[in-house]
Design a protein around this motif. Structure first.
Motif, short mmCIF file in Angstrom:
data_model
loop_
_atom_site.label_atom_id
_atom_site.label_comp_id
_atom_site.label_asym_id
_atom_site.label_seq_id
_atom_site.Cartn_x
_atom_site.Cartn_y
_atom_site.Cartn_z
N SER A 17 0.84 -1.19 0.00
CA SER A 17 0.00 0.00 0.00
C SER A 17 0.88 1.24 0.00
O SER A 17 1.84 1.32 0.77
N ASN A 53 -6.61 -0.85 -0.08
CA ASN A 53 -7.13 -0.47 -1.40
C ASN A 53 -6.00 -0.64 -2.41
O ASN A 53 -5.40 0.33 -2.87
N GLN A 62 -4.78 5.45 -1.27
CA GLN A 62 -4.39 4.26 -0.53
C GLN A 62 -3.89 4.64 0.86
O GLN A 62 -3.45 5.76 1.10
#
Length: 305
Positions: free
Chosen positions: A78, A102, A112
């Protein structure tokens, strides 16, 4: 803390492995079978926690036996490093319902979680967290500083990166962080995908009273382990006058400290070594490397003085 001060025995384990749940070529069951057959006591299957794979945390509980256990985990991704590429963070000991990031693909996207945010979330969920393969990732020191107060360790030897691209190293990153006062340990792993000879090349020896996930994780977080490619570290004692090392048969015993502080002794089948402390009096930390005749190494965690 050193592992030789702790109760229990040493257990051999790999902390970084992949399967067909992400980009490995063997099923989780077969990966566990091969590590068990190779004599490992435990394994963490850490598939890539990415949307294209369904954010997998492999259920390896069915593959445990009376002599072999597993720890749930994942390789988390991430946020972007300073080179614009996605972070890789090793997390061992995650709960099976760890919330996805995400991260639909291996490309960073807006909105993110940052690397510190996802690493902190993993630590808070109970995981042992390591900064994965710094050399392979192109990690900068500023990148590493972002996780230095969160992660437990730096992945300083990655066997898959050694055989696949000759970028296995994380010691430079670790030593610079140590010299800034960050108290991090180190770990050696396989990062095995079984697409090449990337397995059974680097592991940890964890001192715990039982080969059970909870005991192993507690020992990992406390630093009660050493890392190796084969040689054994059997004891380290530091006095005001000298560093004493006991090990399996070694060709070299090396003490490293802050900056240029380092010294080595060389011989044939040495099982003990002693080095005076004069060279290291200004260093707040030391770590030990043992090298056998085949060039295989074992590494202690940093010992703070």
């Amino acid at each position: 803390m050193t592992p030789w001060d702790q109760p229990g025995r040493f257990w051999r384990g790999n902390l970084h492995t992949h399967s067909t749940l992400s980009d490995g070529v063997l099923s989780p069951e077969e990966v566990c079978r091969r590590y068990r057959g190779e004599g490992y006591d435990f394994l963490a299957l850490t598939d890539h926690f990415v949307g294209r794979f369904g954010y997998p945390i492999a259920d390896t509980l069915p593959f445990r036996t009376n002599s072999f256990t597993t720890i749930l985990g994942a390789e988390l991704h991430s946020g972007a490093m300073r080179n614009g590429e996605l972070w890789h963070i090793l997390a061992v000991g995650l709960p099976p319902d760890f919330a996805p990031t995400n991260t639909p693909t291996f490309l960073p996207i807006p909105d993110q979680e940052t690397a510190p945010q996802v690493a902190r979330r993993a630590v808070d969920a109970g995981a042992y967290v390591a900064i994965a393969h710094p050399q392979w990732s192109g990690l900068t020191l500023d990148d590493a500083r972002d996780l230095a107060g969160i992660a437990h360790a730096v992945e300083t030897y990655n066997h898959g990166c050694a055989v696949g691209c000759d970028r296995p190293d994380g010691f430079h990153t670790l030593d610079l962080l140590l010299s800034e006062g960050h108290r991090l340990n180190l770990c050696a792993t396989d990062d095995a995908h079984f697409t090449e000879p990337d397995h059974f090349g680097g592991w940890v020896m964890v001192k715990a009273e039982a080969n059970e996930p909870e005991a192993l994780l507690a020992a990992l977080k406390a630093g009660a382990y050493y890392s190796t490619q084969g040689p054994e570290l059997r004891g380290i004692e530091i006095t005001d006058e000298a560093v004493h090392v006991a090990c399996s048969a070694a060709a070299s015993i090396i003490v490293s400290g802050q900056g240029t502080a380092s010294r080595a002794i060389h011989g044939e089948s040495m099982t003990r070594g002693m080095m005076p402390m004069e060279r290291f009096r200004a260093s707040p930390w030391l770590r030990i490397t043992v090298v056998d005749r085949a060039g295989r190494r074992a590494w202690s965690n940093p010992i703070w003085r």
